[in-house]
Design a protein around this motif. Structure first.
Motif, PDB file in Angstrom:
ATOM      1  N   VAL A 150       0.817  -1.203   0.000  1.00  0.00           N
ATOM      2  CA  VAL A 150       0.000   0.000   0.000  1.00  0.00           C
ATOM      3  C   VAL A 150       0.862   1.269   0.000  1.00  0.00           C
ATOM      4  CG1 VAL A 150      -1.718   1.294   1.350  1.00  0.00           C
ATOM      5  CG2 VAL A 150      -1.973  -1.163   1.021  1.00  0.00           C
ATOM      6  N   SER A 151       2.046   1.205   0.590  1.00  0.00           N
ATOM      7  CA  SER A 151       2.914   2.381   0.618  1.00  0.00           C
ATOM      8  C   SER A 151       3.814   2.471  -0.602  1.00  0.00           C
ATOM      9  CB  SER A 151       3.745   2.400   1.900  1.00  0.00           C
ATOM     10  OG  SER A 151       4.601   1.284   1.939  1.00  0.00           O
ATOM     11  N   LYS A 152       3.539   1.668  -1.615  1.00  0.00           N
ATOM     12  CA  LYS A 152       4.233   1.726  -2.910  1.00  0.00           C
ATOM     13  C   LYS A 152       5.736   1.489  -2.791  1.00  0.00           C
ATOM     14  CE  LYS A 152       0.834   4.959  -4.655  1.00  0.00           C
ATOM     15  NZ  LYS A 152       0.589   6.305  -5.131  1.00  0.00           N
ATOM     16  N   MET A 153       6.081   0.479  -2.000  1.00  0.00           N
ATOM     17  CA  MET A 153       7.487   0.097  -1.886  1.00  0.00           C
ATOM     18  C   MET A 153       7.974  -0.437  -3.227  1.00  0.00           C
ATOM     19  SD  MET A 153       8.819   0.069   1.366  1.00  0.00           S
ATOM     20  CE  MET A 153       8.505   1.784   1.206  1.00  0.00           C
ATOM     21  N   LYS A 154       9.270  -0.421  -3.422  1.00  0.00           N
ATOM     22  CA  LYS A 154       9.838  -1.028  -4.616  1.00  0.00           C
ATOM     23  C   LYS A 154       9.504  -2.510  -4.609  1.00  0.00           C
ATOM     24  CE  LYS A 154      13.547   2.291  -4.800  1.00  0.00           C
ATOM     25  NZ  LYS A 154      14.951   2.559  -4.560  1.00  0.00           N
ATOM     26  N   GLN A 155       9.387  -3.085  -5.791  1.00  0.00           N
ATOM     27  CA  GLN A 155       8.912  -4.459  -5.915  1.00  0.00           C
ATOM     28  C   GLN A 155       9.818  -5.451  -5.194  1.00  0.00           C
ATOM     29  OE1 GLN A 155       8.445  -5.735  -9.970  1.00  0.00           O
ATOM     30  NE2 GLN A 155       6.635  -6.906  -9.456  1.00  0.00           N
ATOM     31  N   HIS A 156      11.117  -5.191  -5.164  1.00  0.00           N
ATOM     32  CA  HIS A 156      12.017  -6.149  -4.519  1.00  0.00           C
ATOM     33  C   HIS A 156      11.786  -6.239  -3.009  1.00  0.00           C
ATOM     34  CE1 HIS A 156      14.387  -2.472  -3.800  1.00  0.00           C
ATOM     35  NE2 HIS A 156      14.909  -3.127  -2.790  1.00  0.00           N
ATOM     36  N   VAL A 157      11.263  -5.189  -2.392  1.00  0.00           N
ATOM     37  CA  VAL A 157      10.997  -5.230  -0.959  1.00  0.00           C
ATOM     38  C   VAL A 157       9.932  -6.278  -0.653  1.00  0.00           C
ATOM     39  CG1 VAL A 157      10.129  -3.900   1.017  1.00  0.00           C
ATOM     40  CG2 VAL A 157      11.698  -2.835  -0.612  1.00  0.00           C
ATOM     41  N   THR A 158       8.845  -6.260  -1.415  1.00  0.00           N
ATOM     42  CA  THR A 158       7.785  -7.242  -1.175  1.00  0.00           C
ATOM     43  C   THR A 158       8.262  -8.653  -1.470  1.00  0.00           C
ATOM     44  OG1 THR A 158       6.889  -6.878  -3.398  1.00  0.00           O
ATOM     45  CG2 THR A 158       5.910  -5.618  -1.606  1.00  0.00           C
TER      46      THR A 158
ATOM     47  N   TYR B 156      -1.724 -11.464  -3.283  1.00  0.00           N
ATOM     48  CA  TYR B 156      -2.415 -11.301  -4.560  1.00  0.00           C
ATOM     49  C   TYR B 156      -3.525 -10.256  -4.458  1.00  0.00           C
ATOM     50  CZ  TYR B 156      -5.413 -12.410  -8.517  1.00  0.00           C
ATOM     51  OH  TYR B 156      -6.185 -12.325  -9.642  1.00  0.00           O
ATOM     52  N   PHE B 157      -4.372 -10.375  -3.434  1.00  0.00           N
ATOM     53  CA  PHE B 157      -5.495  -9.452  -3.307  1.00  0.00           C
ATOM     54  C   PHE B 157      -5.043  -8.052  -2.903  1.00  0.00           C
ATOM     55  CE2 PHE B 157      -7.896 -13.497  -2.677  1.00  0.00           C
ATOM     56  CZ  PHE B 157      -8.610 -13.411  -3.856  1.00  0.00           C
ATOM     57  N   THR B 158      -4.068  -7.949  -2.033  1.00  0.00           N
ATOM     58  CA  THR B 158      -3.589  -6.633  -1.619  1.00  0.00           C
ATOM     59  C   THR B 158      -2.891  -5.923  -2.767  1.00  0.00           C
ATOM     60  OG1 THR B 158      -3.327  -7.441   0.632  1.00  0.00           O
ATOM     61  CG2 THR B 158      -2.223  -5.391   0.101  1.00  0.00           C
ATOM     62  N   ARG B 159      -2.133  -6.669  -3.563  1.00  0.00           N
ATOM     63  CA  ARG B 159      -1.473  -6.066  -4.721  1.00  0.00           C
ATOM     64  C   ARG B 159      -2.516  -5.547  -5.692  1.00  0.00           C
ATOM     65  NH1 ARG B 159       2.015  -9.813  -8.393  1.00  0.00           N
ATOM     66  NH2 ARG B 159      -0.072 -10.551  -8.772  1.00  0.00           N
ATOM     67  N   GLY B 160      -3.586  -6.318  -5.927  1.00  0.00           N
ATOM     68  CA  GLY B 160      -4.665  -5.857  -6.800  1.00  0.00           C
ATOM     69  C   GLY B 160      -5.328  -4.608  -6.259  1.00  0.00           C
ATOM     70  N   PHE B 161      -5.549  -4.558  -4.949  1.00  0.00           N
ATOM     71  CA  PHE B 161      -6.128  -3.368  -4.328  1.00  0.00           C
ATOM     72  C   PHE B 161      -5.206  -2.170  -4.498  1.00  0.00           C
ATOM     73  CE2 PHE B 161      -8.414  -0.760  -1.442  1.00  0.00           C
ATOM     74  CZ  PHE B 161      -7.460  -0.106  -0.675  1.00  0.00           C
ATOM     75  N   ALA B 162      -3.918  -2.365  -4.267  1.00  0.00           N
ATOM     76  CA  ALA B 162      -2.966  -1.250  -4.361  1.00  0.00           C
ATOM     77  C   ALA B 162      -2.892  -0.715  -5.785  1.00  0.00           C
ATOM     78  CB  ALA B 162      -1.586  -1.700  -3.883  1.00  0.00           C
ATOM     79  N   HIS B 163      -2.883  -1.615  -6.790  1.00  0.00           N
ATOM     80  CA  HIS B 163      -2.825  -1.163  -8.186  1.00  0.00           C
ATOM     81  C   HIS B 163      -4.112  -0.438  -8.583  1.00  0.00           C
ATOM     82  CE1 HIS B 163       1.028  -2.802  -9.087  1.00  0.00           C
ATOM     83  NE2 HIS B 163       0.661  -4.057  -8.870  1.00  0.00           N
ATOM     84  N   GLY B 164      -5.260  -0.950  -8.142  1.00  0.00           N
ATOM     85  CA  GLY B 164      -6.531  -0.289  -8.432  1.00  0.00           C
ATOM     86  C   GLY B 164      -6.608   1.084  -7.784  1.00  0.00           C
ATOM     87  N   HIS B 165      -6.122   1.180  -6.567  1.00  0.00           N
ATOM     88  CA  HIS B 165      -6.104   2.456  -5.858  1.00  0.00           C
ATOM     89  C   HIS B 165      -5.183   3.448  -6.558  1.00  0.00           C
ATOM     90  CE1 HIS B 165      -6.451   5.171  -2.489  1.00  0.00           C
ATOM     91  NE2 HIS B 165      -5.136   5.202  -2.356  1.00  0.00           N
ATOM     92  N   GLU B 166      -4.064   2.972  -7.050  1.00  0.00           N
ATOM     93  CA  GLU B 166      -3.119   3.823  -7.769  1.00  0.00           C
ATOM     94  C   GLU B 166      -3.741   4.374  -9.048  1.00  0.00           C
ATOM     95  OE1 GLU B 166       1.213   2.906  -9.430  1.00  0.00           O
ATOM     96  OE2 GLU B 166       0.846   2.077  -7.424  1.00  0.00           O
ATOM     97  N   LYS B 167      -4.467   3.533  -9.789  1.00  0.00           N
ATOM     98  CA  LYS B 167      -5.131   3.978 -11.017  1.00  0.00           C
ATOM     99  C   LYS B 167      -6.195   5.032 -10.740  1.00  0.00           C
ATOM    100  CE  LYS B 167      -4.294  -0.171 -13.721  1.00  0.00           C
ATOM    101  NZ  LYS B 167      -4.852  -1.353 -14.354  1.00  0.00           N
TER     102      LYS B 167
END
Length: 148
Positions: free
Chosen positions: A55-63, A132-143
């Protein structure tokens, strides 16, 4: 406190990533203690760390580092429960504590590797589904935020 600081943009992503790694290490060490003593298991705290990172838009390698770390830990733990290769033997408990906490000749008792891995599969499933679901939520929120 970390979430509040993130919301106020008082710390940058590098500091947040470092904080997430340190908290993750603490969660793993606490979970090792809980596993050795058949006590409170803290590994689900990683789910919250993953949510914060996404949700805080960390770099992908962190997750990915967080999810690989907890996955390796859960499989190490499951293999120790099933095979007893010595991970839990680092316990600092006295002999009286060991006798009180366990009811077998070589505590903690063996469960069998297959049983341990099958029980652990549910834990791994929880982590990946939440990711999976949180990533989808974060991307939708970003859009949605970009549209505004």
């Amino acid at each position: 406190l970390l979430l509040q600081m993130l919301a106020q943009r008082r710390i940058n992503n590098d500091m947040t990533a470092l904080a997430l790694y340190l908290i993750g290490a603490t969660v793993l060490l606490s979970d090792l203690s809980g596993a050795m003593n058949l006590g409170l298991r803290t590994w689900p705290g990683f789910i919250l760390l993953l949510d914060i990172a996404l949700v805080s838009k960390m770099k992908q390698h962190v997750t990915y580092i967080l999810i690989v770390s907890v996955t390796i830990w859960l499989y190490l733990n499951a293999s120790e429960e099933g095979y007893r290769w010595g991970l839990y033997d680092v316990s600092l408990n006295s002999a009286a504590d060991m006798k009180r906490n366990y009811d077998c000749t070589n505590p903690p008792c063996r469960k069998g590797i297959l049983i341990g891995l099958l029980n652990n599969s549910m834990n791994i499933g929880i982590i990946f589904l939440d990711f999976y679901f949180t990533r989808g939520f974060a991307h939708g929120h970003e859009k949605e935020h970009e549209k505004m």
